[in-house]
Scaffold this motif. Structure first.
Motif, short mmCIF file in Angstrom:
data_model
loop_
_atom_site.label_atom_id
_atom_site.label_comp_id
_atom_site.label_asym_id
_atom_site.label_seq_id
_atom_site.Cartn_x
_atom_site.Cartn_y
_atom_site.Cartn_z
N LEU A 64 -16.49 30.66 3.54
CA LEU A 64 -16.35 32.02 4.02
C LEU A 64 -15.40 32.10 5.21
O LEU A 64 -15.08 31.09 5.84
CB LEU A 64 -17.72 32.58 4.42
CG LEU A 64 -18.71 32.80 3.27
CD1 LEU A 64 -20.05 33.26 3.81
CD2 LEU A 64 -18.17 33.82 2.27
N GLU A 75 -21.40 25.04 -0.48
CA GLU A 75 -19.96 25.12 -0.74
C GLU A 75 -19.45 26.54 -0.56
O GLU A 75 -18.38 26.76 0.02
CB GLU A 75 -19.66 24.63 -2.16
CG GLU A 75 -18.19 24.66 -2.53
CD GLU A 75 -17.94 24.18 -3.95
OE1 GLU A 75 -16.76 24.08 -4.34
OE2 GLU A 75 -18.93 23.91 -4.68
N GLN A 76 -20.23 27.51 -1.02
CA GLN A 76 -19.81 28.90 -0.94
C GLN A 76 -19.79 29.40 0.51
O GLN A 76 -18.83 30.03 0.94
CB GLN A 76 -20.73 29.78 -1.78
CG GLN A 76 -20.58 29.55 -3.28
CD GLN A 76 -21.63 30.29 -4.09
OE1 GLN A 76 -22.69 30.65 -3.58
NE2 GLN A 76 -21.34 30.51 -5.36
N LYS A 109 -24.33 24.15 -4.26
CA LYS A 109 -23.46 25.27 -4.64
C LYS A 109 -23.43 26.30 -3.53
O LYS A 109 -22.36 26.81 -3.16
CB LYS A 109 -23.97 25.89 -5.93
CG LYS A 109 -23.12 27.05 -6.43
CD LYS A 109 -23.66 27.59 -7.75
CE LYS A 109 -22.80 28.75 -8.24
NZ LYS A 109 -23.32 29.29 -9.54
N TRP A 110 -24.61 26.63 -2.95
CA TRP A 110 -24.69 27.61 -1.85
C TRP A 110 -23.92 27.12 -0.64
O TRP A 110 -23.17 27.87 -0.03
CB TRP A 110 -26.16 27.83 -1.50
CG TRP A 110 -26.36 28.66 -0.26
CD1 TRP A 110 -26.34 30.02 -0.17
CD2 TRP A 110 -26.62 28.17 1.07
NE1 TRP A 110 -26.57 30.41 1.13
CE2 TRP A 110 -26.74 29.30 1.91
CE3 TRP A 110 -26.75 26.91 1.62
CZ2 TRP A 110 -27.00 29.19 3.28
CZ3 TRP A 110 -27.01 26.79 2.98
CH2 TRP A 110 -27.12 27.92 3.79
#
Length: 255
Positions: free
Chosen positions: A142, A137-138, A134-135
């Motif tokens: 950016l 992907e985030q 999840k991290w």
């Protein structure tokens, strides 16, 4: 030597000690603020002769752009891949898998991941696959100001239970001073460093070093000492090491 110190970064006693040491030693120094996103420093400085900086990586990059010598002790040798090549089994995570961030394979259970470079692109962390995916992907979504990309090289390994963590300062191949900064999960700052820790750090410095000055972090795992990581001295925290000894050692360097 003229010391350029970032005023809006450090929030620890070592910063105040550094300023006291420079003032009482009548060592030329200037406090500056770093302007974000490559905007330089305030006040702007035109300096000649040896200059050393203490502050963020942005300040070290500014020192390089200005051509200050030594400026900052940082180069391409602050890289996990080189540490493993030279220090081998003495490196805590010597068995880590090295790959691009985009290529980290799915893993079971918790694991540790850190960037290979000492560029503060992200902080090393113990995580699970679900949280990491999840991290990742985030951060990869950016904008252009992101410090992490799909091509960021990382080291991935099993987590280690660290009993003690020390910061040792090495200048021209000699361990100058050090500090215990973590005991188990408890953060602390103590100048008491056992002789065997100092001796181990010196053996590692005798084996290999990335630059003329650096911060060598020594970790104790299952009763054995290992190199945890190697940091750029100019941007590393002071904890409780003897700042006066560090300044004296850097001042004694010749360029």
């Amino acid at each position: 030597m003229h010391w350029v110190v970032q005023s809006n970064l450090f929030n620890e006693q070592g910063f105040h000690t550094l300023m006291d040491v420079l003032a009482h030693g009548a060592i030329p120094h200037t406090l500056v603020k770093v302007i974000p996103f490559g905007g330089g420093i305030e006040p702007s400085l035109t300096l000649s002769g040896p200059v050393v900086v203490m502050g963020s990586l942005s300040l070290t990059r500014h020192a390089r752009a200005q051509g200050w010598t030594p400026g900052a002790f940082i180069n391409d040798h602050f890289d996990y891949r080189l540490w493993r090549k030279h220090l081998g089994r003495h490196l805590l995570n010597a068995d880590a898998t090295v790959c691009r961030l985009a290529d980290v394979p799915e893993r079971e259970g918790r694991f540790f991941i850190r960037p290979c470079l000492d560029d503060k692109s992200f902080s090393g962390m113990v995580t699970s696959w679900e949280a990491f995916a999840k991290w990742r992907e985030q951060v990869l979504a950016l904008d252009t100001y992101a410090t992490v990309s799909a091509d960021t090289w990382v080291a991935v390994s099993a987590p280690r239970a660290i009993q003690r963590e020390y910061r040792m300062v090495v200048v021209d191949g000699r361990v100058i001073t050090g500090s215990l900064y973590k005991l188990g999960d408890r953060v602390l700052a103590s100048s008491e460093v056992e002789p065997e820790v100092h001796a181990f750090a010196q053996r590692m410095a005798d084996t290999w070093g990335p630059d003329r000055a650096y911060a060598l972090d020594v970790f104790m795992h299952e009763g054995e000492l290992y190199v945890g990581e190697i940091n750029n001295l100019n941007s590393a925290g002071f904890y409780a090491y003897d700042v006066g000894k560090m300044v004296a050692a850097v001042e004694a360097m010749r360029f």
